[in-house]
Design an enzyme around this catalytic site. Sequence first.
Site, PDB file in Angstrom:
ATOM      1  N   CYS A   2     -56.680  12.468   8.157  1.00 50.31           N
ATOM      2  CA  CYS A   2     -56.432  13.532   7.155  1.00 50.31           C
ATOM      3  C   CYS A   2     -57.779  14.718   6.989  1.00 50.31           C
ATOM      4  O   CYS A   2     -58.470  14.330   7.950  1.00 50.31           O
ATOM      5  CB  CYS A   2     -56.097  13.272   6.006  1.00 50.31           C
ATOM      6  SG  CYS A   2     -54.767  11.819   5.795  1.00 50.31           S
ATOM      7  N   ALA A  52     -49.482  11.904   7.906  1.00 49.20           N
ATOM      8  CA  ALA A  52     -49.050  10.683   7.339  1.00 49.20           C
ATOM      9  C   ALA A  52     -48.700   9.621   8.533  1.00 49.20           C
ATOM     10  O   ALA A  52     -48.162   9.826   9.544  1.00 49.20           O
ATOM     11  CB  ALA A  52     -47.422  11.002   6.985  1.00 49.20           C
ATOM     12  N   GLY A  79     -58.698   8.479   7.330  1.00 48.36           N
ATOM     13  CA  GLY A  79     -59.046   7.728   8.303  1.00 48.36           C
ATOM     14  C   GLY A  79     -58.012   6.333   8.100  1.00 48.36           C
ATOM     15  O   GLY A  79     -56.905   6.488   7.675  1.00 48.36           O
ATOM     16  N   GLU A  80     -58.548   5.084   8.243  1.00 51.93           N
ATOM     17  CA  GLU A  80     -57.773   4.078   8.394  1.00 51.93           C
ATOM     18  C   GLU A  80     -58.665   3.010   8.188  1.00 51.93           C
ATOM     19  O   GLU A  80     -59.710   2.695   8.712  1.00 51.93           O
ATOM     20  CB  GLU A  80     -56.915   3.632   9.685  1.00 51.93           C
ATOM     21  CG  GLU A  80     -55.984   5.061  10.228  1.00 51.93           C
ATOM     22  CD  GLU A  80     -54.823   5.169   9.462  1.00 51.93           C
ATOM     23  OE1 GLU A  80     -54.553   4.112   8.681  1.00 51.93           O
ATOM     24  OE2 GLU A  80     -54.119   6.294   9.675  1.00 51.93           O
TER      25      GLU A  80
END
Length: 609
Positions: A2, A52, A79-80
Amino acid sequence: MCGIAGWINLEHPVGWKEADLERMTRTLARRGPDDEGLWTDRHVGLGHRRLAILDVQRGVQPMVAGPLDRPHAVLCYSGEVYNFRELRAELAGRGHVFRTHGDTEVVLNAYLEWGESFVERLSGMFAFALWDPRERKLILVRDRLGIKPLYYARLGEAVLFASEPKAVLAHPEFTARLDHQGLADLLGLIKTPGVTPFHDLFELPPGHVLTIDDNGSHLTRYWRLPTVPHEDDIAETVSHVRELLFDTVRRQLITDVPLCTLLSGGLDSSALTAMATEILDSTGEGPVRSFSVDFVGSADHFRASDFRPERDNPYALLVAEHLGTAHRTIELPEDALIEDGNRNVVLGAHDLPLTFGDVDTSLYLLFSAIRDKSTVALSGESADEVFGGYNWFHDPKVVGTADFPWLSTMQFVPEGMLTAEFREHTRFGEYRADSYQQAIGEVEYLPGEDAQDRRMREFSHLHLTRWLQVLLDRKDRLSMAAGLEVRVPFCDHRLVEYVHNIPWKIKTYDGREKSVLRGAAAGLLPDSVLSRKKSPYPTTGNTRYEQDLRRRVGTLLAENRSPALEIVDPGALRELLSRPDGYFDTQLRRNPLETALSLAQWYQGQWNS
């Protein structure tokens, strides 16, 4: 993945319009094409653009913890976090109740449970802003290796922040002013942490937290490359690296949207694709989607060199067949590489006059083509920095030179092609030498470490804290410009910490580069791929690209009004253009021309001059 943007002003209630926050946030639309969210109160504004990936329906942001009218914390996150499932289970055991299934809410609750120390528990790639209204505190956080970007700027009593400079520059009260020293840092491929070519605009260094509260702002480092003894022998080392890689790939395969691998046919991407194949086949979720890139007519135009000894795509096809992936080669026409629109998108994605020419354009086009089929891609980026894969790691002359090693091969523009005025104003040579000594001064050694291991530890540190940032920035900007999330398993901090401390004799136990990675991938790939010599990302050898480049630089020189010519010497450019046709058949030779053009376009777009 994002994009985030926002501001904080604790001295006075923010009088800025929500329209300004919206304006900043919308510059990041390519990073987050799926949704937009804004959140404001008297002192803080948070903007979010969403791509998403997990919990597509419910993971909207900014995300609020607690009552909406009296929140405990508000998170704006990019991020993740790959260990979110483990953290979620631990937090649930401590009484936390979750409304979503993604990682954003886990990060938010981790802060509520552990305070600012929570960041040390996160494993992944991330950059985020978290507002705690109870303590009147905003924290800006960036992951350990700097995979995800985050910038901040001081504006009087306020602080602006964003995923990319363009969002900060979009605020109507922030005035862009050129910092020549920062520009010298960029053009010199030095990449000093925190430095940008703009006055009062800073990059949050990897592994740092910036806290802004009523006591001011405080920059804290929460991670650095550790220096610890390596106790494992060769077999144990190879085995542990293999285990770490399989675990990392397994975590990074988690997604609620289509995923693929970037398969070049080199050792790094092939090993990841093989591991992903084994994991997904075991759960019945295969085959892996894989993509490679090539150029129309590349078989005719390719010229082998020490830097690029052979074409990638034949090996990519071999690996795809060996593993049974659902493979597609993205073949790029020459027109696409020289099209103004594509070049403009690349410069706009960078925000800075940083370019590797057709390599950047082709990367963007590759990512755009992949985005039609997948939203997430695994990349082999950073394996060379982690395992010592570049030729210069193994060149005694380079190893013995007190300079940034990559500059022995890769430069945007040689120092001698810069104008005397720019070199004198920025103390270019002295700055480069001082920056090198500063970087070396950060290295921690083991007691009794021999000279070779001390020097190769320095090499590892330089690459992981400087050169890798250049490549990660490029990968982030160009993939995000296409709305594609690219994950980099070789940047898993557990793997980086372990490999950083492996003695050089073990790292090169078979007498070659990346010995440990080759050993970890044994049995997964064809022997020709395991033994293949490193070849960088492909670049076009078509003379049409060279002709277009010559034309563009010739026009720049003929018009003779760009401030770029106050930085790159016009006489040096003319001398370069006098080389015979066919000379610019490689990226390395084209870099000075590409840099001059990028500078000129950046000046025109940024400074309207």
